[in-house]
Design an enzyme around this catalytic site. Structure first.
Site, mmCIF file in Angstrom:
data_model
loop_
_atom_site.group_PDB
_atom_site.id
_atom_site.type_symbol
_atom_site.label_atom_id
_atom_site.label_comp_id
_atom_site.label_asym_id
_atom_site.label_seq_id
_atom_site.Cartn_x
_atom_site.Cartn_y
_atom_site.Cartn_z
ATOM 1 N N ARG A 51 -10.460 22.341 12.307
ATOM 2 C CA ARG A 51 -9.775 21.768 11.140
ATOM 3 C C ARG A 51 -8.780 20.695 11.572
ATOM 4 N NH1 ARG A 51 -6.799 25.745 7.035
ATOM 5 N NH2 ARG A 51 -5.301 25.828 8.746
ATOM 6 N N LYS A 150 -4.310 18.812 6.589
ATOM 7 C CA LYS A 150 -3.049 19.510 6.850
ATOM 8 C C LYS A 150 -2.093 18.528 7.523
ATOM 9 C CE LYS A 150 -1.813 24.224 8.238
ATOM 10 N NZ LYS A 150 -1.110 24.667 7.044
ATOM 11 N N GLU A 183 -3.658 26.090 -5.683
ATOM 12 C CA GLU A 183 -3.257 27.005 -4.605
ATOM 13 C C GLU A 183 -1.744 27.163 -4.579
ATOM 14 O OE1 GLU A 183 -4.176 25.352 -0.722
ATOM 15 O OE2 GLU A 183 -3.475 23.376 -1.341
HETATM 16 N N1 PXG Z 1 -2.894 26.191 1.466
HETATM 17 C C1 PXG Z 1 -1.860 25.527 2.012
HETATM 18 C C2 PXG Z 1 -1.237 24.401 1.257
HETATM 19 C C3 PXG Z 1 -1.380 25.908 3.287
HETATM 20 O O1 PXG Z 1 -0.346 25.264 3.833
HETATM 21 C C4 PXG Z 1 -3.058 27.662 3.340
HETATM 22 C C5 PXG Z 1 -3.503 27.223 2.093
HETATM 23 C C6 PXG Z 1 -3.770 28.798 3.999
HETATM 24 O O2 PXG Z 1 -4.571 28.304 5.082
HETATM 25 P P1 PXG Z 1 -4.874 29.213 6.354
HETATM 26 O O3 PXG Z 1 -5.796 28.383 7.179
HETATM 27 O O4 PXG Z 1 -3.564 29.473 7.033
HETATM 28 O O5 PXG Z 1 -5.524 30.433 5.852
HETATM 29 C C7 PXG Z 1 -1.980 27.000 3.966
HETATM 30 C C8 PXG Z 1 -1.472 27.445 5.297
HETATM 31 C C9 PXG Z 1 4.427 28.655 6.730
HETATM 32 C C10 PXG Z 1 2.950 28.705 6.952
HETATM 33 O O6 PXG Z 1 5.152 28.578 7.719
HETATM 34 C C11 PXG Z 1 2.093 28.076 6.053
HETATM 35 C C12 PXG Z 1 0.713 28.089 6.278
HETATM 36 C C13 PXG Z 1 0.201 28.741 7.359
HETATM 37 C C14 PXG Z 1 1.065 29.376 8.254
HETATM 38 C C15 PXG Z 1 2.460 29.367 8.048
HETATM 39 O O7 PXG Z 1 4.867 28.682 5.582
HETATM 40 N N2 PXG Z 1 -0.062 27.435 5.374
#
Ligand code: PXG
Length: 290
Positions: A51, A150, A183
């Site tokens: 990713r 991201k 989301e």
């Molecule tokens: N949507 C958004 C906008 C994100 O930032 C996810 C979905 C979930 O993706 P994953 O691949 O992690 O299943 C994310 C991920 C934090 C933190 O510190 C945020 C994320 C991941 C880890 C820590 O708030 N966001």
């Protein structure tokens, strides 16, 4: 302990510094990943790196390392910090430039790897469920900046988080410009309706969450019908179950949305079943590093 990787070297936390001219800071020009280490194993490292390369490609940033080299760098950083349970933040910025947004002024990208602890939501919410709201801030439009990428600019999510904070809840759900459910600020959303597992499709404008993918696979493996489908706030309010997924959040049940109680107000049956399988996977899958 407390060692940070910057461009090939490990620095003590206090000495880990980057330039104020780095375009990651000046313009949010860069991409990142958030990855978990469970029981000494980096969970879904290969998927996270894939990713990262896709995000970098979108913003036209050449990652100076191969996937194999990045894998090594991540593992080296986790090992150096002697962490068995950890959160890894892997950041690649456009690099050091000048006070102008032209990326051609940045001669090489900066690579930063932080391995530390993370606790996103207090433990009781995993048992009792979370109350969330839909917020006024909409997801960024696809054609302005794809939510699949991201990037280091999280202001869209931060605005949503502020709105949730001000309403006295811990997480916000954003709709897209057309009013369809997208989301959370840092997590994907799932609902259960008539024993089917539903989540918004990527084209609505959401991140292709690694946890989202894992949960969809678990659902199928458990014989549950899994569908990516557009949903409105009505679908959320009338869902039998609801939960959020993310690397930080893992799987967290949602029991109230915009003051409507979801299902029976407790973590749902399928949510519990999927969570149990997810926890098993985190302990057994992926790169062994110790
Ligand atoms: N949507 C958004 C906008 C994100 O930032 C996810 C979905 C979930 O993706 P994953 O691949 O992690 O299943 C994310 C991920 C934090 C933190 O510190 C945020 C994320 C991941 C880890 C820590 O708030 N966001």
């Amino acid at each position: 302990m407390g060692l940070i990787y910057i461009d090939g070297n490990l620095y003590k936390k206090e000495e880990a510094k980057i330039s104020v001219f780095d375009h990651g800071l000046l313009y949010g020009d860069g991409v990142f990943e958030g990855i978990r280490v469970y029981n000494g194993r980096v969970f879904k490292l290969s998927e996270h790196l894939d990713r990262l390369f896709r995000s970098a490609k979108y913003i036209m940033l050449d990652i100076p390392l191969t996937k194999e080299e990045l894998t090594k760098a991540v593992i080296e950083t986790v090992k150096a910090n002697e962490l068995k349970e950890a959160y890894i933040r892997l950041i690649i910025t456009r690099g050091v430039g000048d006070l102008g947004l032209d990326p051609r002024k940045c001669s090489k990208p900066s690579l930063i790897i932080i391995a530390d602890k993370i606790d996103l939501y207090p433990k009781e919410y995993y048992e009792n469920g979370l109350e969330i709201i839909t917020v006024p801030t909409r997801k960024n439009s696809q054609d302005a900046l794809s939510p699949c990428v991201k990037t280091l600019n999280y202001l869209n999510s931060i605005m949503a988080k502020i709105e949730a904070n001000q309403a006295g809840v811990l997480e916000a759900i954003m709709l897209n410009a057309h009013g369809y459910v997208a989301e959370g600020s840092g997590d994907n959303i799932f609902i259960v309706k008539n024993n089917s597992l539903l989540t918004p499709p990527l084209w609505v404008g959401v991140l292709e969450g690694i946890t989202r993918d894992t949960v969809m696979k678990i659902g199928k493996e458990l014989g549950i019908e899994v569908k990516e489908t557009v949903m409105t706030r009505y679908d959320l309010y009338t869902a039998d179950e609801c939960f959020l997924t993310g690397t930080g959040a893992e799987i967290i049940p949602v029991i109230k949305i915009d003051n409507r109680i979801i299902g029976n107000g407790k973590s749902g049956k399928l949510t519990l079943k999927i969570t149990a399988r997810f926890q098993e996977l985190t302990q057994t899958e992926e790169t062994e590093i110790y």
